[in-house]
Motif scaffolding. Structure first.
Motif, PDB file in Angstrom:
ATOM      1  N   PRO A  37      47.361  21.603  75.470  1.00 54.11           N
ATOM      2  CA  PRO A  37      47.046  21.456  74.050  1.00 54.11           C
ATOM      3  C   PRO A  37      45.974  22.447  73.581  1.00 54.11           C
ATOM      4  O   PRO A  37      45.109  22.853  74.348  1.00 54.11           O
ATOM      5  CB  PRO A  37      46.513  20.026  73.969  1.00 54.11           C
ATOM      6  CG  PRO A  37      45.882  19.803  75.306  1.00 54.11           C
ATOM      7  CD  PRO A  37      46.700  20.600  76.291  1.00 54.11           C
ATOM      8  N   PHE A  38      46.079  22.787  72.307  1.00 59.09           N
ATOM      9  CA  PHE A  38      45.107  23.696  71.699  1.00 59.09           C
ATOM     10  C   PHE A  38      45.016  23.395  70.208  1.00 59.09           C
ATOM     11  O   PHE A  38      45.930  22.814  69.622  1.00 59.09           O
ATOM     12  CB  PHE A  38      45.496  25.163  71.938  1.00 59.09           C
ATOM     13  CG  PHE A  38      46.873  25.506  71.439  1.00 59.09           C
ATOM     14  CD1 PHE A  38      47.068  26.019  70.165  1.00 59.09           C
ATOM     15  CD2 PHE A  38      47.988  25.299  72.247  1.00 59.09           C
ATOM     16  CE1 PHE A  38      48.343  26.321  69.703  1.00 59.09           C
ATOM     17  CE2 PHE A  38      49.266  25.606  71.798  1.00 59.09           C
ATOM     18  CZ  PHE A  38      49.446  26.114  70.529  1.00 59.09           C
ATOM     19  N   ILE A  39      43.912  23.793  69.613  1.00 59.56           N
ATOM     20  CA  ILE A  39      43.704  23.577  68.179  1.00 59.56           C
ATOM     21  C   ILE A  39      44.443  24.661  67.398  1.00 59.56           C
ATOM     22  O   ILE A  39      44.242  25.851  67.645  1.00 59.56           O
ATOM     23  CB  ILE A  39      42.199  23.626  67.820  1.00 59.56           C
ATOM     24  CG1 ILE A  39      41.414  22.563  68.574  1.00 59.56           C
ATOM     25  CG2 ILE A  39      41.997  23.507  66.306  1.00 59.56           C
ATOM     26  CD1 ILE A  39      41.724  21.143  68.186  1.00 59.56           C
ATOM     27  N   ILE A  40      45.288  24.239  66.469  1.00 62.45           N
ATOM     28  CA  ILE A  40      45.920  25.197  65.557  1.00 62.45           C
ATOM     29  C   ILE A  40      45.013  25.394  64.349  1.00 62.45           C
ATOM     30  O   ILE A  40      44.707  26.511  63.965  1.00 62.45           O
ATOM     31  CB  ILE A  40      47.320  24.718  65.125  1.00 62.45           C
ATOM     32  CG1 ILE A  40      48.267  24.717  66.339  1.00 62.45           C
ATOM     33  CG2 ILE A  40      47.873  25.605  64.005  1.00 62.45           C
ATOM     34  CD1 ILE A  40      49.648  24.170  66.050  1.00 62.45           C
ATOM     35  N   THR A  41      44.572  24.286  63.755  1.00 66.71           N
ATOM     36  CA  THR A  41      43.654  24.379  62.619  1.00 66.71           C
ATOM     37  C   THR A  41      42.934  23.052  62.438  1.00 66.71           C
ATOM     38  O   THR A  41      43.388  22.014  62.916  1.00 66.71           O
ATOM     39  CB  THR A  41      44.398  24.773  61.319  1.00 66.71           C
ATOM     40  OG1 THR A  41      43.436  25.111  60.305  1.00 66.71           O
ATOM     41  CG2 THR A  41      45.294  23.653  60.833  1.00 66.71           C
ATOM     42  N   CYS A  42      41.812  23.108  61.758  1.00 63.92           N
ATOM     43  CA  CYS A  42      41.035  21.908  61.449  1.00 63.92           C
ATOM     44  C   CYS A  42      40.237  22.169  60.192  1.00 63.92           C
ATOM     45  O   CYS A  42      39.612  23.223  60.058  1.00 63.92           O
ATOM     46  CB  CYS A  42      40.086  21.576  62.605  1.00 63.92           C
ATOM     47  SG  CYS A  42      38.936  20.218  62.234  1.00 63.92           S
ATOM     48  N   VAL A  43      40.268  21.222  59.284  1.00 62.42           N
ATOM     49  CA  VAL A  43      39.381  21.241  58.125  1.00 62.42           C
ATOM     50  C   VAL A  43      38.714  19.882  58.029  1.00 62.42           C
ATOM     51  O   VAL A  43      39.274  18.870  58.436  1.00 62.42           O
ATOM     52  CB  VAL A  43      40.096  21.579  56.795  1.00 62.42           C
ATOM     53  CG1 VAL A  43      40.631  22.987  56.817  1.00 62.42           C
ATOM     54  CG2 VAL A  43      41.195  20.585  56.496  1.00 62.42           C
ATOM     55  N   VAL A  74      34.367  25.135  59.077  1.00 57.72           N
ATOM     56  CA  VAL A  74      35.094  26.310  58.593  1.00 57.72           C
ATOM     57  C   VAL A  74      35.989  26.903  59.677  1.00 57.72           C
ATOM     58  O   VAL A  74      36.860  27.708  59.382  1.00 57.72           O
ATOM     59  CB  VAL A  74      34.149  27.374  57.990  1.00 57.72           C
ATOM     60  CG1 VAL A  74      33.483  26.821  56.730  1.00 57.72           C
ATOM     61  CG2 VAL A  74      33.102  27.828  58.973  1.00 57.72           C
ATOM     62  N   SER A  75      35.771  26.484  60.915  1.00 61.23           N
ATOM     63  CA  SER A  75      36.648  26.902  62.001  1.00 61.23           C
ATOM     64  C   SER A  75      36.438  25.989  63.196  1.00 61.23           C
ATOM     65  O   SER A  75      35.313  25.602  63.505  1.00 61.23           O
ATOM     66  CB  SER A  75      36.340  28.353  62.404  1.00 61.23           C
ATOM     67  OG  SER A  75      37.153  28.755  63.482  1.00 61.23           O
ATOM     68  N   LEU A  76      37.526  25.649  63.865  1.00 62.52           N
ATOM     69  CA  LEU A  76      37.483  24.944  65.141  1.00 62.52           C
ATOM     70  C   LEU A  76      38.623  25.526  65.963  1.00 62.52           C
ATOM     71  O   LEU A  76      39.775  25.491  65.534  1.00 62.52           O
ATOM     72  CB  LEU A  76      37.665  23.436  64.970  1.00 62.52           C
ATOM     73  CG  LEU A  76      37.680  22.623  66.266  1.00 62.52           C
ATOM     74  CD1 LEU A  76      36.318  22.675  66.978  1.00 62.52           C
ATOM     75  CD2 LEU A  76      38.058  21.179  65.993  1.00 62.52           C
TER      76      LEU A  76
END
Length: 146
Positions: A37-43, A74-76
């Protein structure tokens, strides 16, 4: 070492006020048995964070900041295998940013909307790297295909 491509599975979750983001992500991954698993996006936003800064080394790991104010995420980015490796960038009320390696204590303020990808044909593990002094990512073909 490079590993071949993989099919992609996408998972989404939203965490509400007061939830701890890092541990919630790790629980999500464990409950679903995700192997790569990996982060695609987060807000979202947080009211606290504990980060290790860029100057840290394996012998000097005390380059840590404990933040406690309202921040926008703003980024993860990063991987979420058993020994997760996440970096975050946070913006304060004036738009000034701080970022680093996530150690935890990411308390959600209003929301955290997270999209997680999983490389369905791969598995992420970590092995100690004598050159860096840290457990580093090893990508390998997945052996227990669902």
């Amino acid at each position: 070492m490079a590993c071949g491509g993989s099919a992609l599975r996408v998972h989404a979750l939203r965490l509400g006020p007061g939830k701890e983001l890092f541990s919630s992500l790790m629980s999500f991954v464990e409950e679903r048995g995700l192997k790569a698993p990996f982060i695609i996006t987060c807000v979202g936003s947080v009211t606290k964070a504990t980060l290790r800064l860029a100057n840290a080394t394996a012998k000097n790991t005390n380059e840590v900041v404990h933040l406690q104010e309202r921040f926008e995420i703003v980024s993860l980015v990063g991987t979420l295998n058993k020994e997760a490796h996440l970096h975050i960038c946070l913006a304060d009320k004036e738009g000034k940013t701080i970022g680093g390696h996530v150690l935890g204590d990411l308390e959600v303020f209003t929301t955290a909307e997270v999209i997680i990808g999983e490389a369905a044909d791969l598995e992420f593990i970590r092995e100690m790297d004598d050159k860096t002094g840290f457990p580093e990512l090893v990508v390998q073909p997945r052996t227990d295909q669902k």
